[in-house]
Design a protein around this motif. Structure first.
Motif, mmCIF file in Angstrom:
data_model
loop_
_atom_site.group_PDB
_atom_site.id
_atom_site.type_symbol
_atom_site.label_atom_id
_atom_site.label_comp_id
_atom_site.label_asym_id
_atom_site.label_seq_id
_atom_site.Cartn_x
_atom_site.Cartn_y
_atom_site.Cartn_z
ATOM 1 N N ARG A 70 0.862 -1.181 0.000
ATOM 2 C CA ARG A 70 0.000 0.000 0.000
ATOM 3 C C ARG A 70 0.896 1.227 0.000
ATOM 4 N NH1 ARG A 70 -0.124 2.616 4.852
ATOM 5 N NH2 ARG A 70 0.518 1.467 6.724
ATOM 6 N N ASN A 71 0.289 2.392 -0.052
ATOM 7 C CA ASN A 71 1.046 3.639 -0.036
ATOM 8 C C ASN A 71 1.454 3.962 1.402
ATOM 9 O OD1 ASN A 71 2.168 6.131 -0.347
ATOM 10 N ND2 ASN A 71 0.392 7.079 -1.318
ATOM 11 N N PHE A 72 2.705 3.685 1.737
ATOM 12 C CA PHE A 72 3.183 3.941 3.094
ATOM 13 C C PHE A 72 3.661 5.376 3.282
ATOM 14 C CE2 PHE A 72 3.524 -0.641 2.763
ATOM 15 C CZ PHE A 72 3.104 -1.067 4.007
ATOM 16 N N GLY A 73 3.879 6.107 2.210
ATOM 17 C CA GLY A 73 4.349 7.472 2.321
ATOM 18 C C GLY A 73 5.767 7.630 1.791
ATOM 19 N N GLN A 74 6.223 8.877 1.754
ATOM 20 C CA GLN A 74 7.513 9.172 1.134
ATOM 21 C C GLN A 74 8.695 8.707 1.984
ATOM 22 O OE1 GLN A 74 7.822 13.195 -0.226
ATOM 23 N NE2 GLN A 74 9.780 12.886 -1.223
ATOM 24 N N THR A 75 8.596 8.865 3.300
ATOM 25 C CA THR A 75 9.718 8.448 4.156
ATOM 26 C C THR A 75 9.977 6.950 4.056
ATOM 27 O OG1 THR A 75 9.358 10.286 5.696
ATOM 28 C CG2 THR A 75 10.602 8.397 6.517
ATOM 29 N N PRO A 76 8.969 6.062 4.198
ATOM 30 C CA PRO A 76 9.224 4.634 4.014
ATOM 31 C C PRO A 76 9.741 4.292 2.620
ATOM 32 C CG PRO A 76 7.148 4.959 5.145
ATOM 33 C CD PRO A 76 7.586 6.306 4.656
ATOM 34 N N ALA A 77 9.254 5.029 1.603
ATOM 35 C CA ALA A 77 9.712 4.763 0.238
ATOM 36 C C ALA A 77 11.203 5.044 0.104
ATOM 37 C CB ALA A 77 8.924 5.615 -0.757
ATOM 38 N N LEU A 78 11.645 6.176 0.636
ATOM 39 C CA LEU A 78 13.070 6.506 0.582
ATOM 40 C C LEU A 78 13.891 5.527 1.419
ATOM 41 C CD1 LEU A 78 13.055 10.410 0.809
ATOM 42 C CD2 LEU A 78 13.581 8.997 -1.171
ATOM 43 N N SER A 79 13.346 5.153 2.578
ATOM 44 C CA SER A 79 14.058 4.214 3.442
ATOM 45 C C SER A 79 14.267 2.876 2.750
ATOM 46 C CB SER A 79 13.285 4.027 4.752
ATOM 47 O OG SER A 79 13.982 3.172 5.636
ATOM 48 N N ALA A 80 13.234 2.389 2.064
ATOM 49 C CA ALA A 80 13.352 1.122 1.330
ATOM 50 C C ALA A 80 14.366 1.253 0.198
ATOM 51 C CB ALA A 80 11.992 0.711 0.778
ATOM 52 N N GLY A 81 14.324 2.391 -0.490
ATOM 53 C CA GLY A 81 15.286 2.610 -1.564
ATOM 54 C C GLY A 81 16.721 2.608 -1.052
ATOM 55 N N VAL A 104 23.704 7.110 3.875
ATOM 56 C CA VAL A 104 22.307 6.732 4.097
ATOM 57 C C VAL A 104 22.166 5.307 4.624
ATOM 58 C CG1 VAL A 104 21.374 8.355 2.432
ATOM 59 C CG2 VAL A 104 22.105 6.102 1.659
ATOM 60 N N LYS A 105 23.187 4.471 4.458
ATOM 61 C CA LYS A 105 23.119 3.114 4.989
ATOM 62 C C LYS A 105 23.212 3.106 6.519
ATOM 63 C CE LYS A 105 23.006 0.777 1.051
ATOM 64 N NZ LYS A 105 21.860 -0.058 0.632
ATOM 65 N N ASN A 106 23.640 4.221 7.104
ATOM 66 C CA ASN A 106 23.846 4.279 8.540
ATOM 67 C C ASN A 106 22.803 5.125 9.267
ATOM 68 O OD1 ASN A 106 26.399 2.767 9.151
ATOM 69 N ND2 ASN A 106 27.190 4.148 7.593
ATOM 70 N N ILE A 107 21.707 5.470 8.578
ATOM 71 C CA ILE A 107 20.665 6.231 9.250
ATOM 72 C C ILE A 107 19.336 5.507 9.097
ATOM 73 C CG2 ILE A 107 21.831 8.442 8.913
ATOM 74 C CD1 ILE A 107 19.956 9.034 6.628
ATOM 75 N N ARG A 108 18.435 5.733 10.035
ATOM 76 C CA ARG A 108 17.106 5.144 10.007
ATOM 77 C C ARG A 108 16.076 6.272 10.027
ATOM 78 N NH1 ARG A 108 19.522 1.722 8.382
ATOM 79 N NH2 ARG A 108 19.829 -0.423 9.100
ATOM 80 N N LEU A 109 15.080 6.164 9.170
ATOM 81 C CA LEU A 109 14.072 7.203 9.044
ATOM 82 C C LEU A 109 12.734 6.736 9.602
ATOM 83 C CD1 LEU A 109 14.839 8.403 5.403
ATOM 84 C CD2 LEU A 109 15.711 9.336 7.544
ATOM 85 N N TYR A 110 12.042 7.630 10.293
ATOM 86 C CA TYR A 110 10.735 7.326 10.861
ATOM 87 C C TYR A 110 9.814 8.522 10.635
ATOM 88 C CZ TYR A 110 13.629 3.910 13.299
ATOM 89 O OH TYR A 110 14.525 2.915 13.590
#
Length: 274
Positions: free
Chosen positions: A23-34, A119-125
């Motif tokens: 589903r559409n989780f939003g922009q932050t999860p999308a960037l985090s997955a990328g 970016v591999k060393n940060i976590r987004l919420y």
């Protein structure tokens, strides 16, 4: 749909990778997955609304080659409505720059280039995608900003506007805490507790003087209730700081998260070979 177009592109070029959410989780999860699935040394992010110009990617890469770890785009001639989009963005960018200490003109521009190790060393919420430069500053990175083109929106409707200001402020508080006190929470809660409890104690000493020396009645004085309240609040803030301190230590030890970030190592390869 965009997904179908990407699938057709994938059929032509097997290097294209696609991540489809349930589903559409939003922009932050999308960037985090990328960030999690990206394999390259340099990672580029860009919006899918066609307002960013892909031709500007070359400008970002050239800036990265100058030694920067993160290069952010600056939509200096935005094609959005001033009152609902541009003005709130300018205010938010000013506040974020002042509070985080990472000065950028356009935090909201998704067109950015990152070195992979950043970016591999940060976590987004939450909705913290716009704060990636500020969060990444914890690693001691070099940040640059370059002017990029911006186009009018041709399709769809933006979900951003004045209504998201409150969310930005709340996330900004989180980012400020992470940058300044994530490894030493007692210093902020303890300081507030000492100030609050100290003020209550001083008021209590003053009331004690009035009672014992001046022989005045203090039972019906509002200051007495204020003194008790401040002392209890001070004790609670200090207790909260101690709990946060223990949680912070437990978190870092449980996930073996380092409180430092290393860019390069010299000479250690020789020791391994001995």
């Amino acid at each position: 749909s965009t997904y179908e177009k990407l699938k057709r592109l994938r059929e032509k070029d097997k290097r294209v990778k696609i991540i489809k959410f349930r589903r559409n989780f939003g922009q932050t999860p999308a960037l985090s997955a990328g960030f999690d699935y990206a394999k390259g040394q340099i990672i580029i992010t860009i919006d899918a609304d066609l307002q960013n110009d892909p031709a500007d990617i070359e400008i970002l890469l050239k800036k990265i080659e100058e030694g920067y770890d993160l290069v952010s785009g600056w939509r200096w001639k935005r094609k959005d409505k001033f009152l609902t989009r541009v003005l709130p963005s300018k205010i938010a960018n000013f506040l974020i720059s002042i509070i985080t200490g990472v000065k950028l003109h356009d935090y909201g521009c998704t067109l950015k280039a990152y070195r992979s190790e950043v970016v591999k060393n940060i976590r987004l919420y939450g909705e913290m995608h716009r704060f990636v430069p500020a969060v990444a500053s914890l690693l001691g990175i070099n940040v640059a900003e370059v002017k990029v083109n911006h186009r009018k929106r041709k399709a769809g409707k933006s979900k951003y506007g004045i209504g998201r200001t409150i969310r930005v402020i709340l996330d900004l508080i989180t980012v400020k805490f992470l940058i300044s006190y994530s490894t030493r929470p007692l210093q902020i809660f303890g300081l507030v507790g000492l100030l609050t409890g100290g003020t209550g104690l001083l008021i209590g000493v003053y009331l004690t003087y009035l009672k014992l020396i001046e022989r005045q009645a203090i039972g019906n004085r509002p200051l007495l209730l204020l003194s008790v309240l401040l002392i209890f609040l001070g004790a609670q803030f200090i207790s909260l700081g101690l709990l946060a301190e223990m949680l912070s230590r437990t978190y870092h030890e449980a996930v073996e998260k380092k409180i430092y970030a290393i860019k390069e190592l010299y000479g250690f390869e020789e020791e391994k070979g001995q």
